[in-house]
Design an enzyme around this catalytic site. Structure first.
Site, mmCIF file in Angstrom:
data_model
loop_
_atom_site.group_PDB
_atom_site.id
_atom_site.type_symbol
_atom_site.label_atom_id
_atom_site.label_comp_id
_atom_site.label_asym_id
_atom_site.label_seq_id
_atom_site.Cartn_x
_atom_site.Cartn_y
_atom_site.Cartn_z
ATOM 1 C CG ASP A 1 -8.664 -4.437 -2.624
ATOM 2 O OD1 ASP A 1 -9.965 -4.469 -2.426
ATOM 3 O OD2 ASP A 1 -7.934 -3.374 -3.063
ATOM 4 C CG HIS B 1 -1.887 0.947 0.974
ATOM 5 N ND1 HIS B 1 -1.986 2.188 1.709
ATOM 6 C CD2 HIS B 1 -3.242 0.713 0.723
ATOM 7 C CE1 HIS B 1 -3.194 2.841 1.149
ATOM 8 N NE2 HIS B 1 -4.095 2.120 0.860
#
Ligand code: ACO
Length: 437
Positions: free
Chosen positions: A372, A314
């Protein structure tokens, strides 16, 4: 250029090497998080720009909505930790919080829910829009088109400077997104569109429109409705990510919110952003078996392969994404409710996560599972086709996009977004006639 920080005066001094030119950049304090050097006068005073492709070190706006501490894995909405909101709140309550700054009182909650749930229907003319798409169109393509088209239906909602217009537009967008999304799905599978039911909860109504058929009764499983509500909460906002920044940039020109959110949907679609949960499932299917994990991870570590461990890493989190932990628990609850004892993809994902978290490549780069990694497995178990995963993300994020757009419109210091560049092309040259090239 060289720089030195002096916190006493709340500024950083920048000196242009080889000249006697220098200037103090004021440091803007946030309520939490690092201080931010204000470079707005850098060009006018020193004649230089800053270079930051990907904006990793640039604050493009002031915001009171969401705070992320990526090093420790903290996510706050208007100060409330995501874990507390996930446990105690509902999606519409979080929507009120993001949009208006405070959790609603009971009366405000009732009015807000009524306001949203009274706008769930689509204009009948929008139905015919769907027929213009191929049956095999990706639902995200339909979302971009239909949401963009809303601006053609709400001429009364295009005066962005009117707070009442902004309030109604928020209701319209939040309310209609599940209908638009469910109809994109129904269109693809050739079933009749199911009209919304305003007596149901927000997530419940969405599942109803996705799964019901006119030929028989359909009751939404309350455990799955709660799981869906939770998934919506976890995706509601995430400060200045790519799609939100897209919405703000489009909105900075004065474009209407329907058009801006259509732009956000386009930005969300990519596999590096909202398309990642679809990509995670594809990756797990390709790996196929736990025995293939080491070979797959070797490919991931080979920079020439172009293979990434999807659902990992991320831009901001250099620790466990707090949403991923909640998602992992929800995943188990959903599979239990559906009576799925052993899901090979879940087993594969858990083992992949375990191995990656002990691997030097991922440890040294601080790569952890993001939201996710598990969401695709839950959605698949709930019967959503993979092409709908990013659509669901768009339904949830509409609240965040709208809140960020509204905050920008209400900010008196707001200007059109217009980044600069380092030009590395040819210097000025004269046009060469065609017969002389
Ligand atoms: N698999 C393998 N290596 C990775 C991954 C990954 N998923 N993510 C980052 N890296 C590597 C990079 O290659 C880089 O290696 P290097 O230092 O040897 O060059 C290092 O880790 C640092 O990564 P960055 O390039 O700084 O990461 P960036 O912030 O640019 O990208 C992103 C973040 C796009 C999310 C990236 O991690 C990624 O593509 N992940 C997979 C897709 C994904 O899951 N996206 C969902 C994001 S969350 C969301 O949108 C809801």
């Amino acid at each position: 250029m060289s720089g030195s920080t002096t916190n006493a005066g709340g500024s950083v001094t920048v000196t242009l090497d080889g000249t006697n030119k220098s200037m103090k950049l004021p440091l803007l304090p946030g309520t939490i998080g690092p201080e931010v050097a204000d470079i707005r006068k850098l060009y006018s005073e020193l004649g230089i720009f800053t270079y930051d492709p990907g904006y990793g070190g640039t604050a493009a706006c002031e915001s009171k909505i969401t705070y992320i501490d990526g090093d420790v894995g903290v996510l706050l909405h208007r100060g409330y930790p995501i874990e507390q909101l996930a446990e105690h709140s509902t999606f519409l309550e979080v929507a009120h919080l993001l949009l208006n700054g405070e959790l609603p009182t009971p009366a405000e909650k009732h009015d807000f829910e009524q306001g949203v749930m009274r706008h769930t229907m689509l204009h009948e003319q929008l139905r015919s829009f769907y027929n213009g798409f191929r049956r095999d169109a990706h639902p995200m393509a339909i979302m971009c088109g239909v949401v963009g088209a809303l601006s053609a239906f709400y001429h009364d909602s295009l005066d962005i400077n009117d707070p009442e217009v902004r309030r109604i537009s928020a209701f319209r967008l939040i309310a209609k997104m599940p209908t638009i999304a469910a109809w994109a799905y129904k269109y693809a599978i050739g079933q009749p569109f199911i009209y919304p039911r305003n007596d149901l909860g927000y997530a419940e109504n969405f599942l109803y429109m996705m799964n019901a058929v006119p030929a028989e009764e359909y009751h939404v499983n309350p455990v799955l409705a709660r799981a869906m509500d939770l998934i919506l909460i976890l995706h509601a906002d995430h400060e200045q990510n790519a799609s939100t920044s897209t919405v703000r940039l489009a909105g900075s020109t004065g474009a209407n919110p329907f058009a801006c959110i259509a732009a956000g949907i386009a930005s969300l679609w990519g596999p590096a952003h909202g398309g990642a949960n679809e990509a995670v499932l594809k990756m797990l299917r390709e790996i196929g078996h736990v025995d293939n994990i080491p070979g797959f991870l070797e490919k991931v570590k080979d920079k020439n392969s172009g293979v990434l461990l999807m659902g990992f890493g991320h831009r901001v989190y250099k620790n466990y994404d707090p949403r991923a932990k909640i998602m992992q628990h929800t995943c188990h609850a959903v599979l239990k409710e559906l009576g799925i004892k052993d899901d090979p993809l879940l087993d594969l994902a858990a083992e992949l996560e375990r191995i990656a978290l002990h691997d030097e490549y991922f440890i040294s780069r601080k790569l952890y599972p993001n939201v996710d990694f598990y969401s695709g497995i839950i959605l698949k178990a709930m019967g959503f086709p993979t092409s709908m995963f990013t659509v669901l993300f768009a339904v949830a994020r509409t609240v965040g996009w709208f809140s960020q757009w509204k905050e920008m419109i209400e900010d008196p210091s707001q200007r059109i977004g217009r980044p600069r560049q380092v030009y590395t092309g040819p210097t000025q040259r004269d046009y060469v006639a065609l017969d002389q090239r």
